[in-house]
Write a protein that holds these residues in place. Structure first.
Motif, short mmCIF file in Angstrom:
data_model
loop_
_atom_site.label_atom_id
_atom_site.label_comp_id
_atom_site.label_asym_id
_atom_site.label_seq_id
_atom_site.Cartn_x
_atom_site.Cartn_y
_atom_site.Cartn_z
N VAL A 65 0.72 -0.90 -0.46
CA VAL A 65 -0.38 -0.33 0.37
C VAL A 65 0.94 1.05 0.16
O VAL A 65 1.88 0.91 0.29
CB VAL A 65 -0.60 0.37 0.83
N PRO A 66 0.44 2.06 -0.48
CA PRO A 66 0.95 3.85 -0.33
C PRO A 66 1.83 4.24 0.64
O PRO A 66 0.91 3.46 1.90
CB PRO A 66 0.27 4.77 -0.76
N VAL A 67 3.09 4.72 1.32
CA VAL A 67 4.08 5.49 2.57
C VAL A 67 3.53 6.37 2.19
O VAL A 67 3.91 6.99 1.42
CB VAL A 67 4.68 4.76 2.99
N VAL A 68 2.39 7.22 2.79
CA VAL A 68 2.68 8.84 3.75
C VAL A 68 3.25 9.05 4.85
O VAL A 68 2.88 9.38 6.03
CB VAL A 68 1.12 9.21 3.41
N PRO A 69 4.76 10.54 4.43
CA PRO A 69 5.77 10.34 4.71
C PRO A 69 4.94 11.54 5.89
O PRO A 69 4.12 13.25 5.04
CB PRO A 69 6.91 11.16 4.01
N PRO A 106 3.27 13.97 -0.23
CA PRO A 106 3.51 13.13 -1.67
C PRO A 106 3.44 11.60 -0.99
O PRO A 106 4.65 11.30 -0.56
CB PRO A 106 3.61 13.48 -2.93
N PRO A 107 2.08 10.46 -0.90
CA PRO A 107 2.73 9.59 -0.50
C PRO A 107 3.45 8.51 -1.50
O PRO A 107 3.59 9.20 -2.54
CB PRO A 107 0.84 8.29 -0.63
N ILE A 108 4.31 7.96 -1.38
CA ILE A 108 4.54 6.94 -1.90
C ILE A 108 4.27 5.66 -2.71
O ILE A 108 3.72 5.13 -1.72
CB ILE A 108 6.40 6.47 -1.30
#
Length: 244
Positions: free
Chosen positions: A189-193, A220-222
């Protein structure tokens, strides 16, 4: 112009006014908590009731922080939060984010020290909300089990909040622990910093609260699908203290 999210120095002058306002905050927080004890049976009710009650108390605490201690907050980049379940990779400067992200971010689950689950009331709330116990001095198998529970949480539709640079360390911001790479590879799933500067207003190692604005910046999500090393490199760059 670059915007640095280090937070103010914890060596700020503890004036009498700050001491009195901080004391007042804690006194009022305890007094405001007393009526919530009447809702103690809700600890055995479905999670949505427990989360709703907890968020009401957190909103009350944020109000007290603002009007008693002069601590405000702002969140930039909410539009970067995906609709689907995702991992949240946040900087960690103080207890502020461990408390208020429960209210400010969408339905997060966190890893928490195993000891927390033995605390009166707090432990029951942590368990009821769904947070995941971690034995930091435990075995590799125990850590692997905790990571698998985190992946299951995401696959079940909730968001998992982690602090990949560790706990409240200023000198090595941007250093990423390998566990986030395992979660990223397994959860897909995306990772949001997230960058923040909570340590300036709510420093670790003291009960004092300093006036100012805590800025939470959602990047912005990875996207999923990167190889682990490419992901860790990008996340480290995003969470570096001089990120633009």
């Amino acid at each position: 112009m670059k915007r640095v999210f280090w937070g103010m120095s914890s060596s700020q002058t503890a004036t009498l006014g700050i001491q009195l306002r901080s004391t007042g905050f804690y006194v009022l927080s305890v007094l405001c908590f007393l009526p919530f004890l009447l809702c103690f049976p809700v600890l055995w009710m479905p999670r949505r009731f427990l989360v709703g009650l907890g968020c009401r108390y957190l909103r009350l605490q944020m109000w007290l922080l603002r009007f008693v201690c002069g601590v405000r907050h702002e969140i930039l980049g909410r539009e970067n939060l995906p609709a689907a379940p995702f991992l949240i990779a946040s900087q960690h400067e103080s207890s502020w984010e461990t408390l208020f992200f429960q209210e400010l971010l969408p339905d997060p689950v966190m890893f928490a020290k195993k000891e927390v689950f033995g605390y009166p009331i707090v432990g029951m709330v942590a368990q009821g909300v769904g947070h995941i116990p971690v034995d930091r001095g435990g075995s590799v198998d125990g850590m692997r089990e905790a990571l698998d529970k985190g992946v299951a949480v995401v696959r079940g539709g909730r968001n998992l909040l982690i602090f990949p640079a560790g706990t409240r360390r200023r000198h090595d911001k941007g250093r990423i622990q390998s566990g986030i790479g395992v979660l990223y590879a397994k959860a897909q799933v995306p990772v949001v910093p997230i960058l923040l500067n909570s340590g300036g207003c709510w420093p670790s190692g003291t009960l004092l609260k300093y006036p100012g604005t805590i800025t939470v910046r959602v990047l912005p999500p990875i996207p999923p699908g990167l190889d682990r090393q490419s992901f860790l490199t990008r996340l480290s760059e995003d969470m570096a203290p001089d990120h633009p």
